[in-house]
Design an enzyme around this catalytic site. Sequence first.
Site, PDB file in Angstrom:
ATOM      1  N   GLU A  27      -5.569   4.411   5.943  1.00 31.99           N
ATOM      2  CA  GLU A  27      -5.231   4.222   4.535  1.00 31.99           C
ATOM      3  C   GLU A  27      -5.631   5.422   3.680  1.00 31.99           C
ATOM      4  OE1 GLU A  27      -6.167   0.913   1.059  1.00 31.99           O
ATOM      5  OE2 GLU A  27      -5.968   0.270   3.133  1.00 31.99           O
ATOM      6  N   SER A  79     -11.425  -0.036   3.007  1.00 31.55           N
ATOM      7  CA  SER A  79     -10.634  -0.312   4.214  1.00 31.55           C
ATOM      8  C   SER A  79     -10.033   0.992   4.737  1.00 31.55           C
ATOM      9  CB  SER A  79      -9.522  -1.311   3.898  1.00 31.55           C
ATOM     10  OG  SER A  79     -10.075  -2.537   3.450  1.00 31.55           O
ATOM     11  N   ARG A  98       0.824  -1.218   0.000  1.00 32.84           N
ATOM     12  CA  ARG A  98       0.000   0.000   0.000  1.00 32.84           C
ATOM     13  C   ARG A  98       0.857   1.267   0.000  1.00 32.84           C
ATOM     14  NH1 ARG A  98      -2.197  -3.602  -1.196  1.00 32.84           N
ATOM     15  NH2 ARG A  98      -4.105  -4.581  -0.463  1.00 32.84           N
TER      16      ARG A  98
END
Length: 351
Positions: free
Chosen positions: A343, A239, A160
Site C-alpha cells: 500500500e 497497513s 485504495r
Amino acid sequence: MQELHDAPLAPLTTFRLGGPATRLVTATTDAEVIAAVREADDTGTPLLVIGGGSNLVIGDKGFDGTALVVATKGFALDGTRLELAAGEVWTDAVARTVEAGLAGVECLAGIPGSAGATPIQNVGAYGQEVASTITEVVAYDRTTGETVTLTAEQCAFSYRHSRFKAEPDRYVVLRVRFALEDADGLSGPVKYAETARALGVEPGDRVPLEAARETVLKLRAGKGMVLDPEDHDTWSAGSFFTNPILTDEEFAAFHARVRARLGDGVEPPAYPAGEGRTKTSAAWLIDKAGFTKGYGTGPARISTKHTLALTNRGAATTEDLLALAREVVAGVRDAFGVTLVNEPVTVGVSL
C-alpha cells in the site's frame, strides 16, 4: 519558502526510514507549492511531494532531486461543506468536524497523514472512505501547467485507488472539498461489524459522533495504528498491504489452497467486491501463512499488535524493511497462491 540541502527525509516519515534529499523545500501556501513544482519541472529535476509521510518508503540512498513538503493550512466550514488545504493534519481535521456536529469522516479518526493525501489513496477504514464525501479536488496539473478542479467522478475513486494514484506524476493536490452530513449530532450509519460490536449497536445504527470517533481511536490504538513516538509498533505505514480482490476463478483456486493447507472446515474471509469479484483479508493471509504478530528477529518486524503493519523497531534500514516485506509476500504466495500488493508508495526502491 524554506529550503535545505542534503536534508534528512527519515524524520518526515512515520517509518523514520530513508536517506537524504538533495534539496528539501517546505511550502506553506498554494502559490509556493505551485512555484516549487514548476521550478522542478522547468529544470527537469526529479520531484518528491511529501505530506504527512505516513505512506512513504524511501530508499536508504535517499532522493536525488527536490523533496517538497506541503505544509499549507486551511480549514473552511460552510454549513455542511468543508474545504481543507492539502497540508492540514487529517486526524485534527476529523476531530474538528466531529466538534462541529457533522458526520461523514468520523470513522477515519486517527489515520496519520495530511488531508491532501486522502483522495490519492482513497483513504478508508472502519466502514468509511473519503470517496463517499469528497465532492471536488483542486490540484495543480503538471501536464498543462494549470490549476484544475476535479469532480469526484473525475477522480475515478476505487478501493485504495484514484486518478491521482494512477497518474502519480501529473497532479499535485492543493485542496480537498467534502460534503458532510448534519444528523443532529449523530454519526453516519455504522457499517463495520467490529465498530458496531465495540459500540454495542447493530450495523446500520447511528451513534453520537464523539462516541464513534473515540471508539475508532481505541480500536486503532489497540492495533498500533495511532502514532505514538514511544511505541515502535506505530513506526510503520499502518497497513502495509492492501486486501486482495480476486476474480471468481482466482477465489476458487485460493479456497482450494486454504482447504488443502488448513482443513475442510476453515473458511477464509470473503466480502463482495463487485460483480465476479471477492475481497479477502491480507491480515488473515499473513497470519495463516505463519507470519504472526511480532514475527521477525531483526530491526524490522511485524507489529506485535497487528499482522498488517511492518515496523521499524528503532534501528532498521529501508533494506531491512523490504527484506521482511519480500519474505511475507513470498510466504503468502507459496501458501495460498495470492500475491500481496504494498500500500505505501516506494521511492527509489521496490519490492
